[in-house]
Motif scaffolding. Sequence first.
Motif, short mmCIF file in Angstrom:
data_model
loop_
_atom_site.label_atom_id
_atom_site.label_comp_id
_atom_site.label_asym_id
_atom_site.label_seq_id
_atom_site.Cartn_x
_atom_site.Cartn_y
_atom_site.Cartn_z
N GLY A 19 0.80 -1.23 0.00
CA GLY A 19 0.00 0.00 0.00
C GLY A 19 0.82 1.26 0.00
O GLY A 19 0.37 2.32 -0.44
N GLY A 20 2.04 1.17 0.52
CA GLY A 20 2.91 2.34 0.58
C GLY A 20 2.41 3.36 1.58
O GLY A 20 1.57 3.08 2.43
N GLY A 21 2.92 4.56 1.47
CA GLY A 21 2.56 5.62 2.41
C GLY A 21 3.80 6.30 2.92
O GLY A 21 4.92 5.88 2.67
N GLY A 22 3.60 7.34 3.67
CA GLY A 22 4.72 8.14 4.15
C GLY A 22 5.50 7.47 5.24
O GLY A 22 5.02 6.57 5.93
N GLU A 23 6.75 7.91 5.42
CA GLU A 23 7.54 7.45 6.55
C GLU A 23 6.89 7.95 7.83
O GLU A 23 6.17 8.93 7.85
CB GLU A 23 8.97 7.99 6.44
N GLY A 24 7.16 7.25 8.92
CA GLY A 24 6.53 7.60 10.18
C GLY A 24 5.34 6.72 10.50
O GLY A 24 4.72 6.87 11.54
N GLY A 25 5.02 5.78 9.60
CA GLY A 25 4.01 4.79 9.91
C GLY A 25 2.59 5.20 9.61
O GLY A 25 1.67 4.41 9.79
N ASN A 26 2.34 6.43 9.14
CA ASN A 26 0.98 6.82 8.81
C ASN A 26 0.73 6.61 7.33
O ASN A 26 1.65 6.51 6.52
CB ASN A 26 0.73 8.29 9.18
N GLY A 27 -0.52 6.56 6.96
CA GLY A 27 -0.85 6.25 5.58
C GLY A 27 -0.75 7.43 4.64
O GLY A 27 -0.78 7.26 3.43
N GLY A 28 -0.66 8.64 5.21
CA GLY A 28 -0.59 9.82 4.37
C GLY A 28 -1.82 9.94 3.49
O GLY A 28 -2.93 9.66 3.90
N ARG A 29 -1.61 10.33 2.26
CA ARG A 29 -2.70 10.44 1.29
C ARG A 29 -2.67 9.23 0.37
O ARG A 29 -1.80 9.10 -0.48
CB ARG A 29 -2.55 11.72 0.46
N GLY A 30 -3.61 8.32 0.56
CA GLY A 30 -3.75 7.20 -0.34
C GLY A 30 -2.92 5.98 0.00
O GLY A 30 -3.08 4.94 -0.64
N GLY A 31 -2.03 6.06 0.98
CA GLY A 31 -1.22 4.91 1.37
C GLY A 31 -1.94 4.01 2.34
O GLY A 31 -3.14 4.12 2.57
N SER A 32 -1.18 3.10 2.94
CA SER A 32 -1.74 2.17 3.94
C SER A 32 -1.38 2.63 5.34
O SER A 32 -0.32 3.22 5.56
CB SER A 32 -1.18 0.76 3.72
N ALA A 33 -2.26 2.33 6.28
CA ALA A 33 -2.01 2.65 7.68
C ALA A 33 -2.42 1.48 8.55
O ALA A 33 -3.46 0.86 8.32
CB ALA A 33 -2.78 3.90 8.09
N PHE A 34 -1.59 1.14 9.54
CA PHE A 34 -1.98 0.14 10.52
C PHE A 34 -3.04 0.72 11.44
O PHE A 34 -3.00 1.90 11.80
CB PHE A 34 -0.77 -0.28 11.36
N VAL A 35 -3.98 -0.13 11.87
CA VAL A 35 -4.98 0.30 12.83
C VAL A 35 -5.21 -0.81 13.85
O VAL A 35 -5.24 -1.99 13.51
CB VAL A 35 -6.32 0.68 12.13
N LYS B 106 -11.79 11.15 9.94
CA LYS B 106 -13.09 11.82 9.82
C LYS B 106 -12.92 13.31 9.56
O LYS B 106 -13.76 13.93 8.90
CB LYS B 106 -13.89 11.61 11.11
N LEU B 107 -11.84 13.88 10.09
CA LEU B 107 -11.59 15.31 9.90
C LEU B 107 -10.91 15.61 8.57
O LEU B 107 -10.71 16.78 8.22
CB LEU B 107 -10.72 15.83 11.05
N GLY B 108 -10.52 14.58 7.84
CA GLY B 108 -9.85 14.78 6.56
C GLY B 108 -8.39 15.14 6.69
O GLY B 108 -7.75 15.56 5.72
N VAL B 109 -7.83 14.96 7.89
CA VAL B 109 -6.42 15.28 8.11
C VAL B 109 -5.53 14.24 7.46
O VAL B 109 -4.53 14.56 6.82
CB VAL B 109 -6.14 15.38 9.63
N GLU B 110 -5.87 12.97 7.64
CA GLU B 110 -5.18 11.89 6.95
C GLU B 110 -6.21 11.09 6.18
O GLU B 110 -7.33 10.86 6.66
CB GLU B 110 -4.43 10.99 7.94
N GLU B 111 -5.84 10.64 4.99
CA GLU B 111 -6.77 9.92 4.12
C GLU B 111 -6.09 8.69 3.54
O GLU B 111 -5.81 8.62 2.34
CB GLU B 111 -7.27 10.85 3.01
N TYR C 198 -3.65 21.72 13.26
CA TYR C 198 -3.36 20.48 12.56
C TYR C 198 -4.65 19.75 12.22
O TYR C 198 -4.79 19.15 11.14
CB TYR C 198 -2.46 19.59 13.44
N ARG C 199 -5.62 19.81 13.12
CA ARG C 199 -6.86 19.05 12.95
C ARG C 199 -7.95 19.80 12.18
O ARG C 199 -9.02 19.25 11.96
CB ARG C 199 -7.37 18.63 14.34
N ASP C 200 -7.69 21.02 11.81
CA ASP C 200 -8.65 21.80 11.03
C ASP C 200 -8.01 22.10 9.67
O ASP C 200 -7.12 22.95 9.56
CB ASP C 200 -9.00 23.09 11.75
N VAL C 201 -8.45 21.40 8.64
CA VAL C 201 -7.78 21.48 7.35
C VAL C 201 -7.99 22.83 6.66
O VAL C 201 -7.39 23.08 5.60
CB VAL C 201 -8.26 20.35 6.41
#
Length: 345
Positions: free
Chosen positions: A22-38, A49-54, A132-135
């Motif tokens: 899935g890829g994604g940014g360094e730091g373990g988050n999915g960034g835009r369009g990547g994969s994220a662990f949950v 939900k806030l659109g900060v990370e997608e 950060y949480r208000d896009v």
Amino acid sequence: MQAFSYVAVTSEGEAIGAKRRGGGGEGGNGGRGGSAFVAGGTTLLDIMKLGVEEPGELVDINHVPLVGVEEAKGGGLRIGANVRNTELAYHPLVVERYRVLSEAILSGASPQLRNMATTGGNLMQRTRCYYYRDVSYPCNMREPGSGCSAMEGYNRIHAVLGTSEKCIATHPSDMCVALAALEAVVIVHGGAEATIGEGAERRIPFEEFYVAYGKDPARWNTLGEDELIVAVEIPALPMAKRGRYLKVRDRASYEFALASVAAMLEVEGGVVKDARVALGGVATMPWRSREAEGALVGKQAGREAFEAAAEAAMSGAVGRKYNAFKIELAKRTIVRGLEMVIGNW
């Protein structure tokens, strides 16, 4: 909310493989369009939900057997990344040997959230900075180069230590403040050179896990994009049994720290032989204060030494319009926390 795919995995190899695909940014988050662990999802789902990370895909690791609290070599503890915060806080070995960690966990969030939140997820939670949480606002952490709205905005909850002209967001965790004081080690598997199914192990000292904000606030930890936190190890530290965690906040519960301290002392004949001091609520990362520790060792354990340690800890603090009060508040919190350790408060 953006559409995303979901996959549940049952092994580390599956998890790392899915994240790698899935890829994604360094730091373990999915960034835009990547994969994220949950796992518990107590932070990730909020910011999605806030659109900060997608992230384009969520990789559910709840069924990966990263559980258990057990003795490690040398008398320390190994804590699985999927151990829930409630289980960890009340585990007999933690209560007996690491009081400071138990108190830190129980001071955070609510019982319902602690029942869901995991050890690994706690390390990965994001700042509660309003901007950060208000896009609709510029944020260098969310969009590098866009600016930091908190600099001249309402920055009451923001950091006074470890900041830069790029970012003053505060790290929100209580548990991680205790882990910083305890000299924990974060164990991760994965990485570009790892064979899927095996996972090369990397051991990251806690002080090297987070990145103080500088030129790139978006890179807030040192995880690679396909690395998975599998455990946290805490060394044997006898003074942790008598350590204390003190948190100052606006409300009695379900509130983040304005200032907090994890404090431990080894005292012999009234003189401090060793010390650990870490701060929360005032810095861009869980903040171990070696300045405070250096000011304590060799001194008579008492208010004079504690006040000197507090001054040393906050000597590099930079306050702004609404958060400058945190500097004095943190000093008083440090003094009271140290007094709690020796039983004088």
